[in-house]
Design an enzyme around this catalytic site. Structure first.
Site, PDB file in Angstrom:
ATOM      1  N   GLY A   1     110.432 -54.007 -45.385  1.00 34.75           N
ATOM      2  CA  GLY A   1     111.876 -54.231 -45.419  1.00 34.75           C
ATOM      3  C   GLY A   1     112.526 -53.305 -46.432  1.00 34.75           C
ATOM      4  O   GLY A   1     111.850 -52.787 -47.320  1.00 34.75           O
TER       5      GLY A   1
ATOM      6  N   CYS B   1     103.670 -53.663 -46.865  1.00 38.19           N
ATOM      7  CA  CYS B   1     104.687 -53.033 -47.707  1.00 38.19           C
ATOM      8  C   CYS B   1     105.513 -54.097 -48.447  1.00 38.19           C
ATOM      9  O   CYS B   1     104.961 -54.797 -49.299  1.00 38.19           O
ATOM     10  CB  CYS B   1     105.535 -52.086 -46.849  1.00 38.19           C
ATOM     11  SG  CYS B   1     106.521 -50.946 -47.831  1.00 38.19           S
ATOM     12  N   TYR B   2     106.779 -54.267 -48.095  1.00 35.18           N
ATOM     13  CA  TYR B   2     107.588 -55.315 -48.734  1.00 35.18           C
ATOM     14  C   TYR B   2     106.877 -56.667 -48.626  1.00 35.18           C
ATOM     15  O   TYR B   2     106.886 -57.466 -49.565  1.00 35.18           O
ATOM     16  CB  TYR B   2     108.950 -55.372 -48.032  1.00 35.18           C
ATOM     17  CG  TYR B   2     109.925 -56.393 -48.580  1.00 35.18           C
ATOM     18  CD1 TYR B   2     110.837 -56.031 -49.560  1.00 35.18           C
ATOM     19  CD2 TYR B   2     109.951 -57.696 -48.097  1.00 35.18           C
ATOM     20  CE1 TYR B   2     111.754 -56.959 -50.055  1.00 35.18           C
ATOM     21  CE2 TYR B   2     110.848 -58.634 -48.584  1.00 35.18           C
ATOM     22  CZ  TYR B   2     111.751 -58.257 -49.563  1.00 35.18           C
ATOM     23  OH  TYR B   2     112.656 -59.177 -50.045  1.00 35.18           O
TER      24      TYR B   2
ATOM     25  N   HIS C   1     101.599 -48.582 -43.975  1.00 31.08           N
ATOM     26  CA  HIS C   1     102.043 -49.106 -42.670  1.00 31.08           C
ATOM     27  C   HIS C   1     100.974 -48.900 -41.592  1.00 31.08           C
ATOM     28  O   HIS C   1     100.890 -47.818 -41.002  1.00 31.08           O
ATOM     29  CB  HIS C   1     103.349 -48.428 -42.258  1.00 31.08           C
ATOM     30  CG  HIS C   1     104.498 -48.868 -43.086  1.00 31.08           C
ATOM     31  ND1 HIS C   1     105.262 -49.972 -42.787  1.00 31.08           N
ATOM     32  CD2 HIS C   1     104.983 -48.390 -44.256  1.00 31.08           C
ATOM     33  CE1 HIS C   1     106.194 -50.144 -43.717  1.00 31.08           C
ATOM     34  NE2 HIS C   1     106.038 -49.197 -44.625  1.00 31.08           N
TER      35      HIS C   1
ATOM     36  N   GLU D   1     101.014 -50.092 -38.726  1.00 30.50           N
ATOM     37  CA  GLU D   1     101.602 -50.166 -37.384  1.00 30.50           C
ATOM     38  C   GLU D   1     102.059 -48.821 -36.838  1.00 30.50           C
ATOM     39  O   GLU D   1     102.326 -48.685 -35.653  1.00 30.50           O
ATOM     40  CB  GLU D   1     102.775 -51.166 -37.380  1.00 30.50           C
ATOM     41  CG  GLU D   1     104.020 -50.741 -38.167  1.00 30.50           C
ATOM     42  CD  GLU D   1     103.963 -51.052 -39.661  1.00 30.50           C
ATOM     43  OE1 GLU D   1     102.846 -51.193 -40.189  1.00 30.50           O
ATOM     44  OE2 GLU D   1     105.027 -51.123 -40.296  1.00 30.50           O
TER      45      GLU D   1
ATOM     46  N   ASP E   1     113.975 -52.448 -15.353  1.00 33.75           N
ATOM     47  CA  ASP E   1     114.110 -53.844 -15.763  1.00 33.75           C
ATOM     48  C   ASP E   1     114.612 -54.737 -14.621  1.00 33.75           C
ATOM     49  O   ASP E   1     114.059 -55.801 -14.373  1.00 33.75           O
ATOM     50  CB  ASP E   1     115.059 -53.969 -16.969  1.00 33.75           C
ATOM     51  CG  ASP E   1     114.580 -53.153 -18.155  1.00 33.75           C
ATOM     52  OD1 ASP E   1     113.394 -52.766 -18.161  1.00 33.75           O
ATOM     53  OD2 ASP E   1     115.374 -52.888 -19.069  1.00 33.75           O
TER      54      ASP E   1
ATOM     55  N   LYS F   1     109.206 -52.886 -23.199  1.00 31.57           N
ATOM     56  CA  LYS F   1     109.341 -52.019 -22.021  1.00 31.57           C
ATOM     57  C   LYS F   1     107.983 -51.659 -21.395  1.00 31.57           C
ATOM     58  O   LYS F   1     107.829 -51.682 -20.177  1.00 31.57           O
ATOM     59  CB  LYS F   1     110.059 -50.732 -22.449  1.00 31.57           C
ATOM     60  CG  LYS F   1     110.543 -49.900 -21.300  1.00 31.57           C
ATOM     61  CD  LYS F   1     111.852 -50.432 -20.822  1.00 31.57           C
ATOM     62  CE  LYS F   1     112.531 -49.559 -19.820  1.00 31.57           C
ATOM     63  NZ  LYS F   1     113.886 -50.076 -19.543  1.00 31.57           N
TER      64      LYS F   1
END
Ligand code: XMP
Length: 517
Positions: free
Chosen positions: A56, A83-84, A170, A172, A229, A371
Site C-alpha cells: 500500500g 511490503c506494507y 513483491h 506477485e 465479456d 479477464k
C-alpha cells in the site's frame, strides 16, 4: 465452513493488489480482495484458508494509515504480509517501522539466511522486485528475520509461534522470477490448499447460481456486443436456462467487417440461441451526421443505443432480468468490493451504459472472474477462438476511430484498412501478442502522386495503433517487426481506395490515450 478453498487478500491500496489475487487464482485457489479492516469473525465465517496483506502507498506509522484488525493474527489462519502488509504485521506484533536508509526500487538480490516458510522451494540467492521507502527497523522477539538485501536487513520475516510470514519484496510481479513459486508455497504448503479452483467448477457454480436467481418462468435478456465479456455471459446463462435467455444485438453500423455476422453465426446458428438483431445502422448514422466532437459522438451513440435496446426489450414478454458481463476488475474499480453488493450498471461497457430505470434485476455470472478466467470459461463453453481472444473494442465503435464526421464512405475506408491490419497481424502471429490493435482514419489530405501530378483529392491518412497493456490504464506501443508494418502499409495503400499514406503511432499511454479520440 466454506467448501471452496479461499485466500483473502486484505487490500491496503497497492497497485498490485489485483495482481496478487490473479496470481493466487493461477495456483487454482480462489481469492478475493477484502477491505483492510475486515473483521476476524467475517474471515472465519468465510472459511478462508489464508490471508494475504497487500502492499500500500501509506506509511504504517502515519496517523490514519489503514490497518487490519489485530485479531486476525490470533485466528490460527496463515498470514502473509507483502511490503506494507509485512511492515504492518511486524508493527502490530511488537516491532518498529521507519523510513529506510535508502529507498529500494527495482530488481535487487535477496540472500535467504534461513530457507524456511515461503523460501523452502527456492534458491538462497535470488532476484526480487522491491518498491519501498519504509522498512522494519526493529524486529520483535517473536519474529525471526529470514532474508536480507544490501539496503534492507529485514527483507523477510517469520513469526516464531504464529503462522505469520512477511516479505518486503513483491512476489506477485513477474519481475520477481521465483515469486510465483513463493506464493504457491504459501498457498499449498503453508495454508494447506489443494487447488480446487478450476474452470469447470466455475461454470458449474455460475450455472447453479443463475438457476437459483432466475425463477422457472422468468426470462433473461442479454445485450450482446460481440465482445468477450457479453459473449461469455450469454453462453453461461444459456447453459443455465436455455431458451429463456433472449439476446439482443444492436447493429449500430459502427462495427468492423463481418462483426454482426460473427455474432449471428455464433449465437444463433451454432448455439441455437434466441437472438434478436436490431438493424439500427441508418438510425445511428443519421444521428451522427455532421458531428465531429468525440464526446458528443459517444453521447449520441449511448443515447441511441438505450432507445433501441429499450424498444427491443419491450418486445420480449416476461423479461425480468438483464444479464451483464461485469467482471471482477469492474467490481473492484467501481469501489463496491466483493461484499456482495450489486455493481452499478456498467457505464464504460461495450454495450453502452444501460440506465437503472429500465428496472431489470441484474444477472452477473462473471462478477468474480478476471479477464483471463473469462476467456478460459469461454473456451470451455465452446465459443470460437476469434471471439474469445478478441481485442477490446469500444462501445462507440469505429465512430471514435474516424477523426471528424462519420460518413458511410469513411466507415467503408476504415473497415477495409482495419480488416487488412487484423488479417496481417493474425497471419504473422502477432494478434495474440498485442493487447489492442486497430486502424484510425484521419481525413487529412496529404499530398500523393497520381499519374504525373500531385493530388490531394479524396485522400486520407490511416494510422496504425498497436499497444501492449496489462490493464489498459497504461500502455506501450508495440515494437512490431518492420516487415509486418511494411506488408500492412503496402496492402492498405494498394487495396483501399481513398488512402495514400499510412503512419504508425509510437506514443505511449500516458500521456497519450489508446484511442485517438
Ligand atoms: P483510452 O483511449 O482511454 O482507452 O486509453 C482505454 C480502453 O478503453 C477503451 N475505450 C472505450 N470503451 N467506450 C468503451 O466501451 C468508450 O467510449 C471507450 N473509449 C475508450 C479503449 O478501446 C481501450 O481499450
Amino acid at each position: 465452513m466454506n467448501p471452496r478453498e479461499t485466500i483473502a487478500i486484505l487490500d491496503f491500496g497497492s497497485q498490485y493488489s489485483q495482481l496478487i489475487a490473479r496470481r493466487v487464482r493461477e495456483c487454482h485457489v480462489y481469492s478475493e480482495l477484502l477491505p483492510p479492516g475486515v473483521s476476524p469473525q467475517r474471515l472465519r465465517d468465510l472459511g478462508v484458508r489464508g490471508i494475504i496483506l497487500s502492499g500500500g502507498p501509506a506509511s504504517v506509522y502515519e496517523p490514519g494509515a489503514p490497518r487490519c484488525d489485530p485479531g486476525i493474527f490470533a485466528l490460527g489462519i496463515p498470514v502473509l504480509g507483502i511490503c506494507y502488509g509485512m511492515q504492518l504485521a511486524c508493527q502490530i506484533l511488537g516491532g518498529r517501522v521507519g523510513a529506510g536508509q535508502t529507498r529500494e526500487y527495482g530488481r535487487v538480490r535477496l540472500r535467504v539466511r534461513r530457507p524456511e516458510g515461503v523460501f523452502v522451494h527456492v534458491p538462497a540467492d535470488l532476484l526480487v522486485w522491491m518498491s519501498h521507502g519504509d522498512a522494519v527497523t526493529e524486529v520483535a522477539d517473536c519474529f525471526e528475520s529470514l532474508a536480507e538485501t544490501e539496503a534492507c536487513p529485514v527483507a523477510a520475516v517469520r513469526h516464531r509461534t504464529l503462522p505469520v510470514h512477511g516479505v518486503q519484496f513483491h512476489p506477485e510481479v513477474t519481475h520477481t522470477p521465483q515469486g510465483e513459486q513463493m506464493l504457491r508455497t504459501f498457498v499449498y504448503d503453508i495454508c494447506g490448499c489443494r487447488g480446487d479452483w478450476r474452470v469447470e467448477n466455475v461454470i458449474e457454480a455460475a450455472v447453479t447460481a443463475v438457476r437459483a436467481q432466475v425463477g422457472p418462468e422468468d426470462r433473461v435478456i442479454c445485450g450482446l456486443s460481440g465482445g468477450v465479456d457479453s459473449s461469455v455471459t450469454a453462453a453461461l446463462v444459456h447453459r443455465a436456462i436455455g431458451d429463456r435467455l433472449v439476446c439482443i444485438f444492436v447493429d449500430n453500423g459502427l462495427c468492423r467487417n463481418r462483426e454482426a455476422e460473427l455474432v449471428e453465426t455464433t449465437f444463433h446458428d451454432h448455439f441455437g440461441m434466441q437472438l434478436r438483431v436490431a438493424n439500427a445502422r441508418d438510425r445511428f448514422l443519421t444521428a451522427l451526421a455532421g458531428v465531429v466532437d468525440p464526446q458528443e459522438k459517444r453521447r449520441i451513440i449511448g443515447h441511441e443505443f438505450i432507445a433501441v435496446f429499450k424498444q427491443e426489450a419491450r418486445a420480449i414478454p416476461g423479461a425480468r432480468f438483464l444479464a451483464q458481463g461485469t467482471i471482477y476488475p469492474d467490481v473492484i474499480e467501481s469501489g463496491h468490493g466483493p461484499a456482495g453488493q450489486s455493481a452499478v450498471i456498467k457505464s464504460h461497457h461495450n454495450v453502452g451504459g444501460l440506465p437503472a430505470e429500465l428496472g431489470f434485476e441484474l444477472v452477473e455470472p462473471l462478477r468474480l472472474l478476471f479477464k483471463d478466467e473469462v476467456r478460459r470459461v469461454g473456451e470451455a463453453l465452446g465459443l470460437p477462438e476469434n471471439l474469445v481472444w478478441r481485442h477490446p473494442f469500444p462501445g462507440p465503435g469505429l465512430a471514435v476511430r474516424i477523426v471528424g464526421d462519420v460518413t458511410p464512405e469513411r466507415l467503408h475506408i476504415l473497415r477495409a484498412a482495419d480488416d487488412i491490419l487484423l488479417e496481417e497481424l493474425t497471419a504473422a502471429g502477432w494478434y495474440r501478442k498485442v493487447a489492442q490493435g486497430f486502424a484510425v482514419l484521419v481525413p487529412v489530405a496529404s499530398v500523393g502522386v497520381m499519374g504525373d501530378g500531385r493530388s490531394y483529392e479524396g485522400q486520407n491518412l490511416v494510422v496504425i495503433r498497436l499497444v501492449e497493456s496489462r490493464d489498459f490504464m497504461t500502455a506501450d506501443w508495440v515494437h512490431i517487426d518492420y516487415e509486418v508494418l511494411a506488408t500492412v502499409s503496402n496492402r492498405i495503400i494498394n487495396e483501399v481506395r481513398g488512402v495514400n499514406r499510412v503512419a504508425y503511432d509510437v506514443s505511449s499511454k500516458p500521456p497519450s490515450t489508446i484511442e485517438w479520440q
